[in-house]
Design an enzyme around this catalytic site. Structure first.
Site, PDB file in Angstrom:
ATOM      1  N   ASN A   7       0.868  -1.177   0.000  1.00 64.85           N
ATOM      2  CA  ASN A   7       0.000   0.000   0.000  1.00 64.85           C
ATOM      3  C   ASN A   7       0.910   1.234   0.000  1.00 64.85           C
ATOM      4  O   ASN A   7       1.538   1.549   1.001  1.00 64.85           O
ATOM      5  CB  ASN A   7      -0.879  -0.044   1.258  1.00 64.85           C
ATOM      6  CG  ASN A   7      -1.824   1.142   1.354  1.00 64.85           C
ATOM      7  OD1 ASN A   7      -1.804   2.041   0.506  1.00 64.85           O
ATOM      8  ND2 ASN A   7      -2.641   1.155   2.388  1.00 64.85           N
ATOM      9  N   ARG A  91      -2.862  -2.188  -3.252  1.00 60.88           N
ATOM     10  CA  ARG A  91      -4.040  -1.348  -3.032  1.00 60.88           C
ATOM     11  C   ARG A  91      -3.984  -0.200  -4.039  1.00 60.88           C
ATOM     12  O   ARG A  91      -2.989   0.523  -4.098  1.00 60.88           O
ATOM     13  CB  ARG A  91      -4.012  -0.777  -1.619  1.00 60.88           C
ATOM     14  CG  ARG A  91      -5.187   0.123  -1.384  1.00 60.88           C
ATOM     15  CD  ARG A  91      -5.095   0.823  -0.063  1.00 60.88           C
ATOM     16  NE  ARG A  91      -6.295   1.631   0.124  1.00 60.88           N
ATOM     17  CZ  ARG A  91      -6.333   2.712   0.880  1.00 60.88           C
ATOM     18  NH1 ARG A  91      -5.259   3.124   1.515  1.00 60.88           N
ATOM     19  NH2 ARG A  91      -7.455   3.376   1.011  1.00 60.88           N
ATOM     20  N   HIS A 180     -12.815   3.262   0.405  1.00 69.01           N
ATOM     21  CA  HIS A 180     -12.765   2.314   1.539  1.00 69.01           C
ATOM     22  C   HIS A 180     -13.549   1.044   1.217  1.00 69.01           C
ATOM     23  O   HIS A 180     -14.036   0.360   2.130  1.00 69.01           O
ATOM     24  CB  HIS A 180     -13.377   2.908   2.828  1.00 69.01           C
ATOM     25  CG  HIS A 180     -12.612   4.045   3.415  1.00 69.01           C
ATOM     26  ND1 HIS A 180     -13.234   5.153   3.948  1.00 69.01           N
ATOM     27  CD2 HIS A 180     -11.287   4.262   3.561  1.00 69.01           C
ATOM     28  CE1 HIS A 180     -12.325   5.991   4.405  1.00 69.01           C
ATOM     29  NE2 HIS A 180     -11.127   5.470   4.182  1.00 69.01           N
ATOM     30  N   ARG A 241      -9.912  16.539   6.462  1.00 72.16           N
ATOM     31  CA  ARG A 241     -10.754  16.819   5.282  1.00 72.16           C
ATOM     32  C   ARG A 241     -12.122  17.333   5.717  1.00 72.16           C
ATOM     33  O   ARG A 241     -12.680  16.852   6.696  1.00 72.16           O
ATOM     34  CB  ARG A 241     -10.933  15.543   4.448  1.00 72.16           C
ATOM     35  CG  ARG A 241      -9.715  15.190   3.638  1.00 72.16           C
ATOM     36  CD  ARG A 241      -9.873  13.854   2.956  1.00 72.16           C
ATOM     37  NE  ARG A 241      -9.012  12.859   3.556  1.00 72.16           N
ATOM     38  CZ  ARG A 241      -9.088  11.541   3.328  1.00 72.16           C
ATOM     39  NH1 ARG A 241     -10.004  11.069   2.506  1.00 72.16           N
ATOM     40  NH2 ARG A 241      -8.257  10.717   3.904  1.00 72.16           N
ATOM     41  N   GLU A 386      -8.301  -4.686   5.732  1.00 74.13           N
ATOM     42  CA  GLU A 386      -8.276  -4.450   4.281  1.00 74.13           C
ATOM     43  C   GLU A 386      -7.177  -5.269   3.613  1.00 74.13           C
ATOM     44  O   GLU A 386      -7.332  -5.759   2.501  1.00 74.13           O
ATOM     45  CB  GLU A 386      -8.064  -2.962   4.001  1.00 74.13           C
ATOM     46  CG  GLU A 386      -9.246  -2.128   4.469  1.00 74.13           C
ATOM     47  CD  GLU A 386      -8.936  -0.649   4.592  1.00 74.13           C
ATOM     48  OE1 GLU A 386      -9.158   0.070   3.630  1.00 74.13           O
ATOM     49  OE2 GLU A 386      -8.456  -0.231   5.665  1.00 74.13           O
TER      50      GLU A 386
END
Ligand code: AMP
Length: 407
Positions: A7, A91, A180, A241, A386
């Protein structure tokens, strides 16, 4: 099958070496601050001594070499040859409209990831760098791309279209994609394993609350709506964010503060959210501690964060016409009783009752129910994984292609 999961961020490479047959991390780690004066290198082999060092690592390729050297070192006793690794899973944040499943990476896939650079300028370029670096280090095994957007491919048009001229969708593919996906997929699948109901008949809301956060409505096993949109900027208030805001605010602040597009981008992505609201921190633990000390702005940041979660949950119950379970996952979702409670308080009308004792005493890292036995809608904490989803998808695709001479 032993699968290496990669990742890559702009200045970091995270890795997990996973034995998929046992669903076990053999070793995991991270190279951070790539390209800085000194980089930080962490390795955490299962059941062995963890290490943290500083090194000079100037690019992603060197980071991959560092990881391979560590895994191959006889002293660390993890693997004895590169051929022990049977496949590499990557990923990739944005798959655009093209990828609804994970794929074997060939030249066409590489080109498509590149074409999505515009859609995810912060994520896809480093993801591709990681793919190239891993291919240099492990050229003989299959490399597989697993997309954050793929699980949300099932969104119906009424959920993915924005109220802007349709030609903008047709010409530039401006629509909701959602992110996600691997996490929402994983925790919903963990939930299906513990219930006695056909997946087709289930309605679930999954809340991935970490540094970035998103909520998904999953009806009959398929994602039917999600809070992130065209980019991972929309939806919930996140660490730095903004989440959803009235688009007119952008014109207004650009004019008032004479901002360039770049500084507007930075304002919304890096200086907003919990950090912007509190003026103190983006990390939920820090905010909770400071709010307890009486800091009003930290408390407000927490209030706005939880209110937004509550709003999304309510709206997804409406869009699915019901909900069997709400699932909390990721750093905040798994670890903060306060945020779970506050996000679900006063929702008895919708049949949601949190059991305070279960919520407060929830054990770290375990699947557990935190709703009362009478709650019409169940509430669970389900730890996400994940990397495991990426490893399992990669193993399946590698098996199917039989491309690796070592399989
Ligand atoms: P993630 O991106 O999934 O690693 O989640 C990071 C976020 O989880 C940060 O905001 C952390 O402050 C938050 N977090 C981790 N542990 C806790 C905790 N015990 N209580 C509240 N927030 C936590």
């Amino acid at each position: 099958m032993l699968v290496l999961v990669i990742n890559c961020g702009s200045s970091s490479v995270k890795y997990n070496l996973i034995e998929t047959s046992e669903e076990r991390d053999v070793c995991k780690g991270m190279v951070e601050r790539i390209g800085a004066v000194t980089s930080i290198v962490k390795h955490e082999p299962d059941g062995k001594k963890h290490t943290k060092d500083t090194r000079v690592i100037s690019n992603h390729s060197e980071a991959l070499q560092e990881i391979m050297n560590y895994l191959l070192s006889p002293e660390n006793d993890i693997i004895s040859s590169p051929s022990d690794i049977k496949a590499v899973g990557h990923r990739v944040v944005h798959g655009g409209e093209m990828f609804k499943d994970s794929v074997l990476i060939d030249d066409d896939v590489t080109e498509a990831i590149e074409q999505a650079f515009d859609l995810a300028p912060l994520h896809n370029p480093p993801n591709l760098k990681g793919i190239q670096a891993a291919k240099e280090n492990l050229p003989k095994v299959p490399h597989v791309a697993v997309f954050d957007t793929a699980f949300h491919h099932s969104l119906p048009a009424h959920a993915y279209l924005y109220g802007i001229p349709n030609r903008l969708y047709r010409r530039y593919k401006i629509r909701r994609y959602g992110f996600h996906g691997t996490s929402h997929y994983y925790v919903s699948r963990q939930y299906y394993k513990i219930i006695d109901k056909p997946v087709k008949e289930t309605k679930v809301i999954t809340c991935h609350l970490g540094n970035g956060g998103s909520i998904a409505a999953i009806d009959g096993g398929k994602s039917v709506d999600t809070s992130m949109g065209f980019t991972p900027l929309s939806g919930l208030v996140m660490g730095t964010r903004s989440g959803d805001i009235d688009p007119s605010i952008l014109f207004y602040i650009v004019e008032k503060e004479e901002l360039t597009l770049n500084s507007l981008h930075a304002l919304l992505n890096r200086h907003s959210g919990l950090l912007g609201l509190s003026g103190y921190a983006s990390d939920m633990r820090d905010l909770i501690a400071e709010a307890k000390n009486g800091d009003r702005r930290c408390q407000q940041a927490i209030d706005v964060f939880c209110y937004k979660i509550k709003q999304y949950i309510g709206s997804y119950i409406a869009s699915m016409n019901g909900c069997d379970a709400i699932i909390f996952t990721a750093g905040i979702g798994e670890n903060s009783p306060l945020i779970r409670k506050k996000s679900l308080e006063k929702m008895g009308y919708l049949g949601i009752e949190v059991d305070d004792e279960r919520n407060e005493n929830a054990e770290h890292g375990k699947i557990q129910k935190i709703s009362t036995d009478d709650s019409k809608t169940e509430v669970y904490i389900i730890p996400t994984n994940e990397e495991l989803v990426i490893a399992i998808d990669t193993a399946k695709i590698a098996q199917a292609t039989k491309q690796s001479p070592w399989l």
